[in-house]
Motif scaffolding. Structure first.
Motif, PDB file in Angstrom:
ATOM      1  N   LYS A 214      -5.083  -8.757   8.006  1.00 45.25           N
ATOM      2  CA  LYS A 214      -5.867  -7.592   8.422  1.00 45.25           C
ATOM      3  C   LYS A 214      -7.255  -7.635   7.815  1.00 45.25           C
ATOM      4  O   LYS A 214      -8.221  -7.228   8.438  1.00 45.25           O
ATOM      5  N   CYS A 215      -7.317  -8.099   6.581  1.00 48.23           N
ATOM      6  CA  CYS A 215      -8.614  -8.105   5.907  1.00 48.23           C
ATOM      7  C   CYS A 215      -8.580  -9.157   4.824  1.00 48.23           C
ATOM      8  O   CYS A 215      -7.534  -9.390   4.211  1.00 48.23           O
TER       9      CYS A 215
ATOM     10  N   ARG B 173      -6.117   3.921  -1.329  1.00 53.99           N
ATOM     11  CA  ARG B 173      -7.453   3.644  -0.821  1.00 53.99           C
ATOM     12  C   ARG B 173      -8.146   2.518  -1.579  1.00 53.99           C
ATOM     13  O   ARG B 173      -9.176   2.019  -1.153  1.00 53.99           O
TER      14      ARG B 173
ATOM     15  N   HIS C 176     -10.316 -10.124   1.291  1.00 52.28           N
ATOM     16  CA  HIS C 176     -11.131  -9.536   0.222  1.00 52.28           C
ATOM     17  C   HIS C 176     -11.627 -10.651  -0.666  1.00 52.28           C
ATOM     18  O   HIS C 176     -10.845 -11.306  -1.350  1.00 52.28           O
TER      19      HIS C 176
ATOM     20  N   THR D 151      -0.925  -6.376   0.355  1.00 49.73           N
ATOM     21  CA  THR D 151      -2.039  -7.261   0.021  1.00 49.73           C
ATOM     22  C   THR D 151      -1.532  -8.327  -0.926  1.00 49.73           C
ATOM     23  O   THR D 151      -0.795  -8.041  -1.871  1.00 49.73           O
TER      24      THR D 151
ATOM     25  N   SER E 213      -4.954  -8.970   3.023  1.00 47.52           N
ATOM     26  CA  SER E 213      -4.154  -7.807   3.402  1.00 47.52           C
ATOM     27  C   SER E 213      -3.481  -8.111   4.717  1.00 47.52           C
ATOM     28  O   SER E 213      -4.135  -8.550   5.662  1.00 47.52           O
TER      29      SER E 213
ATOM     30  N   LYS F  66     -15.155  -0.011  13.598  1.00 49.13           N
ATOM     31  CA  LYS F  66     -15.025   0.692  12.318  1.00 49.13           C
ATOM     32  C   LYS F  66     -16.207   1.637  12.144  1.00 49.13           C
ATOM     33  O   LYS F  66     -16.059   2.813  11.804  1.00 49.13           O
TER      34      LYS F  66
ATOM     35  N   ASN G 274       0.853  -1.180   0.000  1.00 47.60           N
ATOM     36  CA  ASN G 274       0.000   0.000   0.000  1.00 47.60           C
ATOM     37  C   ASN G 274       0.891   1.232   0.000  1.00 47.60           C
ATOM     38  O   ASN G 274       1.642   1.433   0.946  1.00 47.60           O
TER      39      ASN G 274
ATOM     40  N   ASP H 197      -0.499  -6.849   7.772  1.00 44.00           N
ATOM     41  CA  ASP H 197       0.404  -5.851   8.333  1.00 44.00           C
ATOM     42  C   ASP H 197       1.749  -6.559   8.439  1.00 44.00           C
ATOM     43  O   ASP H 197       1.861  -7.612   9.063  1.00 44.00           O
TER      44      ASP H 197
ATOM     45  N   ASN I  79       1.641  -2.109   5.230  1.00 44.63           N
ATOM     46  CA  ASN I  79       0.634  -3.093   4.836  1.00 44.63           C
ATOM     47  C   ASN I  79       0.846  -3.532   3.407  1.00 44.63           C
ATOM     48  O   ASN I  79       1.205  -2.738   2.541  1.00 44.63           O
TER      49      ASN I  79
ATOM     50  N   TYR J  86      -9.537  -0.513   0.048  1.00 39.63           N
ATOM     51  CA  TYR J  86      -8.375  -1.099   0.734  1.00 39.63           C
ATOM     52  C   TYR J  86      -8.778  -1.863   1.989  1.00 39.63           C
ATOM     53  O   TYR J  86      -8.103  -2.775   2.408  1.00 39.63           O
ATOM     54  N   ASN J  87      -9.918  -1.491   2.586  1.00 39.76           N
ATOM     55  CA  ASN J  87     -10.350  -2.184   3.801  1.00 39.76           C
ATOM     56  C   ASN J  87     -11.706  -2.843   3.614  1.00 39.76           C
ATOM     57  O   ASN J  87     -12.369  -3.177   4.592  1.00 39.76           O
TER      58      ASN J  87
END
Lengths: 452, 522
Positions: free
Chosen positions: A282-283, A302, A285, A262, A272, B34, A254, A274, A260, A318-319
């Motif tokens: 972290k996430c 983003r 997708h 992905t 994603s 969030k 990123n 860290d 971070n 991104y999140n």
């Protein structure tokens, strides 16, 4: 008695000459306006419909290669250009505005597996399955004076031959080192014909490599043994490794949050991480239905774009756990590489059908010079649409995307399978002693272990 | 200095509160971090924008409101219009006049929303459009029929007149554009601005809503409460309120055949009705010479005033005009706590019977339609001094008018958005509590199930298998199948209630029969 009555003189409230602008008076008092929320809702609905009317993301295809396109590179100093390399050794420089080849770089004997440009825009590095690394001179002067009617071809500045075929290459940010991935990870200098350093951890081929934009000495690689490894050039040793259940095809850092990254994985998801805490993603997708082949971040950090084996290109937040946009065409076959343009407005995809395609990042965006009033109006419509996008009528319109039938059916099948698995898990849990079955969170589920 | 600063701080707080449009959301209970973060940023933005709006008020709003202050032992309600005319400037004193048209019947008035144009209709068929800025008569026509009411549509180009048999829509040039036959003999017309709906109530007590953009009839309801000519639209939420001869006030929306609210306000027939522009306060008056001020959020009376009122109207700043006979009284609440007291009075010449009082928007003027024509008097402090060009512009050019028409058509609200609390749009509806459905609801469900069963299409059978008798039995079979679960439920309830009945025989059986009560096994 003191009395005053409202009296407005026409002169104060109308314009003096016909060349003047009309006078506008504002009073933001809410009592003057009734049913504001309903008006906003109607505007949100109209904005969603207009968005769909103006959504024409496909700009054009760049035709010229004779084999499938495996890799692309952006020149950070020159916005209009993009390099692409294909499976028959052909490297071309394209001008995106006219969608034509500016320059060709012939020389590779086999497939071109990786392309990268140095940060000052002067050197293009290409590596291929013919075990060579070629450096080409692509400074601005060279590119700008080319005449694109005649197929210009350039001679390489240097050709370095090494032991094994290469799979990927990436250039250090603000430095003059570049690294190649193949049987092992090699770090090269522009002027040396042999790698300066070699890293080898694990027994399998490394298939992708990326330098960190914030920390120029850190790079991430992914290998065929389903691992993602982080290397630090200063320590001249590998730093960390995380092993997942399936192979990662590509990694992107990123640019706005350089800790971070992905990873585009074979199991149709992007993860994603860290970089400091690799034990948990972290996430996750999820939206593709086949392996994700390539990933690139937008310069705003983003959003990112992914290209997958299921012939679609998707754009994610991104999140965000699900994609915000999907692009597909009947003619576009397996997408092997994607790039987000440096001004965050366009997305370029290179696919199996020998074409590079140029798409808009925001499908209904108005290109060209936008007047300030138009821009304000677009921003207002976007904001009001986002405020009411959870209401059913608006949501139905905003979410609607046409999917190609194979993708639609595959997605349904995946959903059924995942649902079934989830239901079985729930029932197993319900019928066993409480606490004996622990469900792992999705972010951890696909990671096998982390190794120092 | 400290006291002055505190005062200005309080004023700023008041202003900020006005722009905040309600309370901030309570983010304490949220567990989703969030979402909590996103909402906290939003709430912060709202606070900032409200503060900025309050701060720039002093530069952005050029005019100050009117006022009338009595000095010494003088009382404001004794001050006559002539003495006011002497004190104000010439331009404003031009707004005070009496137009005498004795032959053509009592006059009703309507203003456009920017206060620039007025439509006047005499009972004997005289229709006139006047430009109030220049006091210029734009057009007058004689329709040679009784005209009971006149209402402007969205701008000064179109107005509707409720004539003897049907309402008609006219152009600014006096050309008849439409004859609305479906409405019948209309007594009152009201136009809902945001929805482009023309609401009418006719001689038989039927309420109709018609969309004037496409001409579609949205709703047609029989109120069932008889003939009435008291109708007002609440500008805050778009509901239409009718006052009936039984003393009830009913409130309607175009998508339901039953009224939203039915309140018994007066012991006798309601003579008139008016809504405060903020939508929370309503004034009603009945034949028993009382005016009641209602709070519409709690549906309670705030104040009762002993005052005759044949017609009522609220101004933009909250002054209430009450007219009866040839006397007009203006009531104002000075403290802000809805305590109305007399502010000004005006009596006209003896023979003039007041028909309708309407405040002119954005001006300190009250228009009076009476039996001998119409008049206009000055009421300082009644109009909003600062207009917003995008809402209503008294100095509109024709180009601006056309643009505004297009924008308001694009923002036309669907009739479903009319509800008692307009801030509910976009909010989450609380999940319904799992209560036992009432009998009515169960019956309604059964009716709905039977309707769907009746609607089913049957397969077209051929070769002699499609006899009408067979089709009829099949249909009956479907309806019975739809009814069965409800009937089973009903019998089950009967069983349980009968069993319960049986279980308490001690309370029901007379004492002599107690020995026959089945004893519970101990």
């Amino acid at each position: 008695m003191k009395v005053k009555v409202i009296s407005r003189s026409t002169g104060e409230f109308t314009r003096e000459r016909s060349q003047d602008l009309q006078r506008v008076f504002r009073n933001f008092d809410p009592t003057l306006r009734s049913q504001e929320k309903a008006v906003e809702y109607v505007r949100a609905l109209n904005a969603a419909k207009l968005d769909k009317i103006f959504a024409r993301p496909f700009i054009g295809a760049m035709d010229g290669h004779r084999d499938s396109i495996k890799c692309m590179a952006k020149n950070p100093n020159y916005l209009k250009a993009i390099f692409s390399g294909s499976d028959d050794g052909d490297i071309r420089l394209w001008d995106m505005a006219s969608r034509r080849t500016v320059c060709q770089f012939p020389g590779h004997q086999g497939a071109v597996q990786g392309l990268t440009v140095s940060t000052d825009g002067s050197i293009l590095v290409s590596c291929g399955s013919d075990c060579t690394v070629r450096l080409w001179n692509v400074s601005d002067a060279n590119v700008a004076d080319s005449d694109y009617l005649s197929d210009n071809s350039a001679k390489p500045q240097a050709v370095y031959v090494w032991k094994n075929a290469f799979r990927a290459v990436d250039h250090q940010w603000d430095g003059d080192l570049f690294a190649t991935a193949g049987a092992q990870v090699d770090v090269w200098n522009h002027n040396r014909s042999q790698p300066v350093n070699t890293f080898d951890w694990g027994s399998d081929t490394t298939i992708s490599i990326r330098f960190n934009p914030g920390e120029p000495n850190i790079l991430a690689t992914s290998a065929n043994d389903r691992s993602i490894t982080l290397y630090d050039l200063r320590m001249s040793s590998p730093a960390r490794k995380v092993i997942m259940r399936t192979k990662t095809n590509s990694i992107a850092w990123n640019p706005m949050e350089p800790m971070n990254f992905t990873a585009a994985n074979e199991d149709c998801n992007c993860y994603s991480y860290d970089a400091r805490k690799l034990e948990e993603a972290k996430c996750v997708h999820k939206d593709h239905v086949s392996a994700v082949m390539d990933i690139d971040f937008s310069p705003t950090g983003r959003e990112f774009v992914t290209g997958s084996y299921d012939r679609t290109v998707r754009i994610f937040q991104y999140n965000g756990g699900h994609s915000r946009e999907i692009y597909h065409t009947k003619r576009m076959q397996r997408v092997f590489c994607v790039k987000y343009s440096c001004d965050a407005s366009y997305v370029i995809s290179g696919s199996d059908d020998t074409n590079l395609r140029l798409w808009k990042a925001k499908a209904s965006e108005q290109l060209g010079v936008v007047l300030p009033r138009e821009r304000k109006k677009h921003e207002y419509l976007e904001a009001v649409k986002n405020r009411y996008k959870h209401l059913p009528e608006v949501k139905r319109i905003v979410r609607h995307r046409h999917l190609p039938k194979p993708v639609y059916k595959a997605a349904n099948l995946r959903r059924t399978m995942i649902e079934a698995e989830r239901r079985k898990e729930q029932r197993r849990k319900a019928h066993s002693a409480p606490g004996s079955i622990m469900t792992e969170p999705v972010r951890k589920r696909r990671i096998i272990k982390e190794v120092e | 200095m400290g006291a002055i600063k505190e005062n200005s701080d309080d004023e700023m707080d008041e202003k900020v509160k006005k722009y905040l449009r309600g309370e901030a959301a309570n983010l304490e209970g949220l567990k989703d971090k969030k979402l909590k973060g996103q909402l906290a940023v939003r709430e912060d933005l709202y606070g900032k924008s409200a503060k900025t709006a309050a701060k720039i008020e002093k530069w952005l709003l050029p005019s100050e409101g009117g006022y009338l202050e009595a000095e010494g032992i003088e009382k404001t309600w004794r001050i006559k219009q002539e003495s006011i005319a002497r004190e104000v400037d010439i331009l404003s004193s031009r707004n005070q006049y009496d137009i005498v048209l004795p032959e053509l019947g009592p006059y009703t008035l309507d203003f456009t929303s920017n206060g620039r144009y007025m439509a006047a209709a005499g009972r004997k068929g005289h229709l006139a459009i006047v430009d109030m800025k220049t006091l210029n008569l734009i057009k007058e026509i004689q329709v040679r029929e009784t005209v009971r009411d006149v209402a402007y549509l969205h701008n000064e180009l179109f107005f509707a007149a409720a004539q003897k048999k049907y309402p008609y829509i006219y152009n600014r040039d006096g050309t008849e554009l439409h004859c609305l036959k479906e409405h019948g003999a209309v007594l009152r017309l009201q136009f809902l601005k945001n929805h482009f709906l023309l609401a009418s109530i006719n001689k038989f007590g039927q309420l109709r809503y018609q969309d004037v953009t496409m001409g579609e009839m949205i709703g047609n309801f029989r109120t069932g409460l008889g003939r009435t000519d008291v109708m007002q639209v609440n500008p805050y939420n778009g509901v239409v309120a009718l006052g009936h001869s039984s003393g009830t006030v009913t409130m309607w929306k175009p998508t339901s055949a039953v009224p939203l609210v039915k309140m018994l306000s007066h012991p006798g027939p309601i003579s008139s009705l008016a809504f405060h522009p903020n939508g929370h306060v309503m004034a009603t008056s009945g034949r028993e010479n009382k005016i009641k001020i209602w709070d519409l959020r709690k549906f309670e009376v705030i104040q009762t005033l002993p005052c005759h009122a044949k017609t009522l109207n609220f101004s933009q700043k909250g002054l209430l005009a009450a007219g009866t006979g040839s006397f007009i009284q203006i009531l104002a609440d000075f403290s802000g706590s809805q305590n109305y007291s007399s502010y000004m009075t005006h009596s006209m010449a003896k023979g003039y019977q007041v028909g309708k009082v309407v405040f002119r928007p954005y001006e300190d003027v009250l228009g009076i339609g009476h039996s001998m024509g119409w008049s206009s008097i000055l009421i300082p402090g009644s109009g909003e001094p600062n207009f917003d060009s995008w809402v209503a512009n008294p100095f509109e050019t024709s180009k601006q008018r056309r643009e505004k028409e297009v924008h308001s058509l694009l923002d036309k609200l669907p009739p479903e958005t009319i509800m008692l609390d307009p801030t509910k749009v976009g909010t989450v509806r609380a999940p319904p509590k799992k209560e036992k459905p009432t009998k009515k609801e169960i019956e309604a469900e059964m009716e709905a199930a039977i309707e769907t069963a009746k609607d089913t299409d049957f397969k077209k059978k051929t070769k002699g298998r499609n006899k009408p008798s067979k089709r009829a039995t099949k249909r009956r079979e479907m309806i019975n199948r739809a009814k069965r679960p409800f009937l089973e439920q009903r019998t089950q309830e009967h069983e349980t209630s009968r069993k319960k009945h049986k279980l308490n025989p001690e309370t029901e059986m007379p004492k002599s029969l107690q020995r026959f009560v089945r004893q519970k096994a101990t």
